[in-house]
Each structure stands twice: as structure tokens, then as C-alpha cells.
Design a protein around this motif. Structure first.
Motif, PDB file in Angstrom:
ATOM      1  N   GLN A   1      -1.369  -1.096  -4.124  1.00  0.00           N
ATOM      2  CA  GLN A   1      -2.543  -0.214  -4.047  1.00  0.00           C
ATOM      3  C   GLN A   1      -2.037   1.215  -4.212  1.00  0.00           C
ATOM      4  OE1 GLN A   1      -5.353  -0.940  -0.913  1.00  0.00           O
ATOM      5  NE2 GLN A   1      -6.131   1.171  -0.975  1.00  0.00           N
TER       6      GLN A   1
ATOM      7  N   LYS B   1      -5.338  -0.582  -8.417  1.00  0.00           N
ATOM      8  CA  LYS B   1      -4.332  -1.606  -8.107  1.00  0.00           C
ATOM      9  C   LYS B   1      -3.449  -1.888  -9.327  1.00  0.00           C
ATOM     10  CE  LYS B   1      -6.484  -4.142  -4.305  1.00  0.00           C
ATOM     11  NZ  LYS B   1      -7.446  -3.095  -3.969  1.00  0.00           N
TER      12      LYS B   1
ATOM     13  N   LYS C   1       0.859  -1.186   0.000  1.00  0.00           N
ATOM     14  CA  LYS C   1       0.000   0.000   0.000  1.00  0.00           C
ATOM     15  C   LYS C   1       0.893   1.233   0.000  1.00  0.00           C
ATOM     16  CE  LYS C   1      -3.925   2.150   2.354  1.00  0.00           C
ATOM     17  NZ  LYS C   1      -4.883   2.049   3.492  1.00  0.00           N
TER      18      LYS C   1
END
Length: 616
Positions: free
Chosen positions: A541, A574, A416
Motif C-alpha cells: 500500500q 496498491k 503498508k
């Protein structure tokens, strides 16, 4: 006496040491006794050669050091120092894993000199009463070492014949008759320049001049043997250990009950092997007929420990108790160790496995391991010849070879990213066989804190915190490990205005190899560690409102050495990056080295790929 200025210029080129004179004399008196004398003079040219200012000689109850002298000279040949008795250390090889060991060493070392060159001279003489082993002569024993003069002399008495094998020698043996009717053998090596091992070169044995010697008849502690073929060695080892595989009746009944409901040989072997791992531990025991005679199985049953010979013999006895036939197998073990010379029978083994023929396959058991599944041999004993020990005389067979598809590393990572380029990553890595072996020592030999330190050194990310981790062995016949990591990564992506530059490969970058600086001489050797398949699936992400400025085109690189592929896809916010590498071990011509360099350069460049995201 030993003027450094008289060394030919060609012998100092690319050299840290020059062997001025090296003479090994091996005089066999009988089938059971010999004398060995080594006289060496080495000029040390720089600090990288300082290790040659030391000599170590081993001995035990079957050998005795009768002389150890040394002299240190300056570059002009003037004596600086002679060895005194107080300069010679004598110590045991005892360690935590050597519970019983009658081996000892004498060690002598001259102090580091303030200037170069300087010369050291050593004379070592020993008497030997274990003539299972004759010397192996390797006069040019290390890289960056040249040889001015080296001589190997063997004298055999009447009635005994020397067996020998020459490797990479410029000349052959000179023979002459001895006064007592025996035979003199003499080999010489003159003016051999230093060599520098090329990267990815074959093992040194294939390049270094060497002479291997062995007896035809020998005697040790009342045991006589012949050594003309592999069957002779097998029969001798069998005789040496015959009758030592008996176990107590209560243990026999226990293992019978343990395997009572097992119908297959493999099932019985797996249960007995787990029993061995749970009930015993490995220690080194260097006793008994030169270290080759095993402790009796009954003693192992009581003490719960043993060396490779003892644990192999004990396991053989356990299997015999449940009707499974097995054979000890002598092996030259060690990662990177050369295989035995199949056309030169000798005792050049250092380890014992247990070979179990089954209905479907042949299993090799590493009886010293407390954690490997039954049948796994790894790089330590895999892909080489072993000698089966049988009453009638055994034969050489090969241990298993693992293919690329057997040695996998499968990595899944979820990352992330923030707009500032920081990231959190959850990593799961699954490894099998040879790739799993990298985790064995940390998993079973390190504490929790030591494991963490090992991981911190292993992870190649420039700036990160290891928040949590686990390493666990996966059950099953194929050895496997799963590693999980939680990482906080600082500045993994680079922000620049409205753009974010994102490197795609987090942990698996394969670097380039050094190009040749001069014409390649040796073949390109890729060992067992180059048999593997890696796959990485990394899901990023991406911060909201960022979209890719361009798409990364799928890439495939193929060569005779392996195959590489990578591609990236965008699914909403993504980014999914998938990378696969398959490599193949093998031997390739020297002319292929430039292609190997080019392949690795292409892979290294692909592994540094980035994608650019722009904020809309």
C-alpha cells in the motif's frame, strides 16, 4: 625423523595437512575375529589442520583397544612430547537420547603448537569380534589434505575370501599367498596432491580414492552369516530378529478395535501410525549383537520407548495384528549421505524404516518420528535404496523422490509503507515436504523464546522488529507448515526528495553463486534441496499522492536449471509484485557451471529490483 622440509613442494600446495605415512593392516583370524592396526603420521602445515592432532577410537563389548600411542614432533623431526596414559580420555557415548549404550571412546589430543609445521604420529590397534563389518579405506579423508604414502593391507586365512570394491584408485590390488595358505591383499596410494572441493560438486565418494571391503562369511556372538548378495543380508537380519515381534493380547485387541471401521490398508496404517506416535518415544539403544538385534515388541509395549529397530519392529507387530503385512527396510540415512553401493552388498546401513505395500502405493514409515504423516520420508531417508527384510531374503527398492511441485513455498505479504520509508508487514508462508522440514526442529524442539530467536536470525531484513509470530503444523497426508509474522520494518524504502525507492522482494532474495576461478573439473551436482517451487505475492500500500515514475517490465529467466519470473502491477494505491521460482535437482556437465553462475546472477539481480514512486 619426519622433516617437514623433505615434503615435495607439490604436496604442500593448497594443503593444510600432509599424510606422510598411513598404514592400515586388517588381519582376519577367523570368521569371528580380526585385528586392526592403524599407523598414521601427519604433518600439520597451519592452524586449519590442527584437528588432525587428535585421534578418537571407539570400542564396545565386541571390540577392544589394545594399543593407543602417539608422538608429537616439531618441524625438524625432533620429539616434543609422547602420549601418556593421563593424556588419553575414556568416555561413554551416553546422551539424553542414548538410554542404553555400551559404546565408548578413547580420545587423545596433542596441545596446540605455537609454530608450524609440526607432525603427529598415532598407532591404534584393536581386536574385533563383530565381523559383519570390514574396514573402508579412505586414505585422503579430507579436503586440503595431500598424501605422501598410504598402504592398506588385508590378510585372509585359508578358507575365507575377501570381497572388495575399488573406487577412484590409481592402481589395483596386489595379491600374494600367506604362509598358512591364506591370501594377502595390498593397496597403495603415493604422492596424491591436495584437492579443494568445488562448489556444487558431487559427493566426496565419487572423487576420493577408496577401497570397500566385506566378508563372504562372518560370525558374531554365535550367529553365522553369509554376505554374497543382498538376500544374504536380509536373511541374516531376519534370523537375528525372528520371533521378537509378538505383542500382548490386550494390545492386540486394542489396535483391532482402533481400526475396526477402517476398510482400506492405508486407513489402518494411518491409525496405527498415529497410535505409535502418541504412545511411544524414540531413544537410541546400542545393544544386542553389535546393535543390530531389536528389543522385543512386548518390552516396547510396556516401556513405551525404543530405537529405530525396536519401534519399527513394534509397528510391524501392531500392523500384523490388524492383518497388514509390513517389512523392515534397512537404509543408509542422513541428509547428504551417499546411497549404498548397489553392486557391493554390505552392512553399510545405519537406520531402519518400515515398508508397507498397499493397494494403491507403497508406504515407508519413519517410526522414530513423533510428527511426520504416515508415508513421508523426507531428505533423511528419501530418494535412495533400502533393503527389504524378508524370510526368504529381500531385495533393494527405492524410497520416494519428491519433485519440485511437491516442495512448495507459498508466501503472501501485505505491506503498508509510509512517506519516510518505514513499513509494517503481515507475512503468511505455507511450506510443504522438504521445505517444511526446515521448521521441524524449531517447531518441536525449541521453546517459544528459542523459536523467536531462531526467527530473528532467519529473517534477512536489515532493520526490523518482530511484533508477533506463529508456526503451526497443518494436518493432512502431505506434511505442511504455516508461518505467520507481523513485522515493523525500519527504512525499507528510501526517500529522496519527492521520490520513494521501493525494493520489491522482502524476504525471498536468492543470491548469486561463486564463479569458477580455474577450469571446472567436477560435474555440477544439485541435490534434493534444489527441487522446489517458490511463489511470492507481495501487496504494497503506497502512501497517498505517490505514483510510479516508471513501470517494471515483466521478466522471465529460463535455463536447464530452473525458471524465474517476476512482474508488478499497479491497482490504485496498491502495488502487487508476484515472483515465482522453480528449480530442478540433477547432475550437469562441468562445462555447464558457467551457465549455472549466469542463471543465478540474473536471478539475484532480478530479486534486487526496485520501483520508484514520485509524489505529485
Amino acid at each position: 625423523m619426519y622433516l617437514a622440509s623433505t615434503i615435495p613442494a607439490a604436496l604442500t600446495e593448497n594443503a593444510h595437512t600432509v599424510v606422510r605415512w598411513h598404514e592400515t593392516t586388517f588381519s582376519v583370524r577367523s570368521a569371528g575375529e580380526a585385528t586392526q592396526r592403524i599407523h598414521s603420521v601427519v604433518t600439520i602445515l597451519d592452524e586449519l589442520g590442527d584437528e588432525h592432532a587428535r585421534t578418537i577410537v571407539g570400542y564396545d563389548k565386541l571390540s577392544k583397544v589394545t594399543e593407543l600411542t602417539g608422538v608429537l614432533y616439531d618441524g625438524n623431526g625432533n620429539v616434543i612430547k609422547k602420549l601418556k596414559k593421563s593424556d588419553i580420555d575414556d568416555f561413554s557415548t551416553y546422551a539424553d537420547y542414548n538410554l542404553f549404550d555400551d559404546q565408548r571412546y578413547k580420545s587423545a589430543k596433542f596441545p596446540k603448537q605455537p609454530s608450524y609445521p609440526y607432525t603427529v604420529e598415532f598407532v591404534i590397534e584393536t581386536t574385533e569380534r563383530n565381523l559383519m563389518f570390514y574396514p573402508t579405506w579412505v586414505p585422503q579423508s579430507s579436503e586440503h589434505q595431500s598424501v605422501e604414502q598410504a598402504v592398506f593391507k588385508v590378510t585372509m586365512p585359508k578358507g575365507l575370501t575377501l570381497r572388495y570394491k575399488e573406487l577412484n584408485m590409481p592402481g589395483t590390488v596386489a595379491l600374494s599367498a600367506a604362509e598358512d595358505g591364506g591370501q594377502h591383499y595390498v593397496w597403495k596410494l603415493l604422492n596424491r596432491p591436495a584437492v579443494e572441493a568445488e562448489p556444487f560438486a558431487p559427493p566426496g565418494r565419487e572423487r576420493q580414492p577408496a577401497v570397500y571391503t566385506a566378508p563372504t562369511e562372518f560370525e558374531v556372538q554365535g550367529y553365522r552369516g553369509n554376505l554374497k548378495n543382498w538376500a544374504d543380508i536380509s536373511r541374516f537380519y531376519y534370523t537375528l530378529n525372528q520371533g521378537r515381534d509378538q505383542i500382548p493380547d490386550d494390545l492386540r485387541q486394542r489396535v483391532a478395535a482402533l481400526t475396526a471401521d477402517e476398510k482400506t490398508t492405508i486407513g489402518k496404517v494411518q491409525r496405527i501410525y498415529r497410535f505409535l506416535q502418541e504412545q511411544t518415544r524414540y531413544v537410541s539403544v546400542q545393544l544386542g549383537i553389535g546393535g543390530w538385534q531389536t528389543i522385543e515388541a512386548q518390552k516396547v509395549a510396556i516401556s513405551k520407548y525404543g530405537d529405530c529397530k525396536a519401534l519399527t519392529n513394534y509397528t510391524k507387530a501392531l500392523l500384523n495384528a490388524v492383518g497388514v503385512t509390513a517389512y523392515p527396510a534397512l537404509v543408509r540415512a542422513g541428509n547428504g549421505q551417499p546411497d549404498v553401493l548397489v553392486d557391493f552388498p554390505s552392512f553399510h546401513f545405519n537406520h531402519v524404516l518400515l515398508c508397507v505395500p498397499t493397494e494403491q502405493d507403497t508406504l515407508f514409515l519413519e517410526c522414530t518420528s513423533g510428527h511426520d504423516p504416515a508415508g513421508y520420508v523426507g531428505d533423511f531417508t528419501g530418494n535412495r535404496h533400502v533393503l527389504l527384510i524378508m524370510p526368504e531374503g529381500g531385495r533393494l527398492v527405492r524410497t520416494p523422490t519428491y519433485r519440485a511441485t511437491d516442495n512448495v513455498q507459498q508466501r503472501r505479504i501485505s505491506i503498508k509503507l509510509t512517506e519516510q520509508g518505514d513499513a509494517t508487514a503481515d507475512v503468511r508462508t505455507y511450506c510443504t515436504n522438504l521445505q517444511r522440514d526446515n521448521y521441524v526442529q524449531p517447531l518441536y524442539g525449541l521453546s517459544r523464546d528459542e523459536q523467536r530467536s531462531w526467527l530473528l536470525k532467519r529473517i534477512t531484513i536489515p532493520a526490523f522488529d518482530l511484533d508477533s509470530y506463529s508456526i503451526r503444523e497443518e494436518p493432512g497426508r502431505i506434511p505442511a507448515v504455516t508461518e505467520t509474522l507481523s513485522l515493523t520494518v525500519r527504512k525499507w524504502a528510501t526517500p529522496s526528495g519527492t521520490r520513494l525507492f521501493v525494493p520489491l522482494n522482502l524476504l525471498s532474495i536468492l543470491g548469486p553463486v561463486a564463479p569458477a576461478t580455474q577450469p571446472r573439473q567436477s560435474a555440477v551436482h544439485l541435490g534434493a534441496s534444489y527441487n522446489f517451487e517458490d511463489s511470492d505475492t507481495i501487496t504494497y500500500q503506497i502512501p497517498k499522492e505517490f505514483t510510479p515514475e516508471f513501470r517494471l517490465e515483466p521478466l522471465t529467466i529460463e535455463s536447464k536449471f530452473g525458471k524465474y519470473s517476476a512482474h508488478a502491477t499497479i491497482e490504485g494505491d496498491k502495488l502487487v509484485y508476484i515472483r515465482r521460482v522453480s528449480m530442478h535437482s540433477g547432475r550437469f556437465p562441468a562445462t555447464d557451471y558457467s551457465e549455472w553462475v549466469a542463471f543465478r546472477r540474473q536471478v539475484a539481480k532480478a530479486d534486487r529490483a526496485q520501483m520508484v514512486f514520485i509524489k505529485r
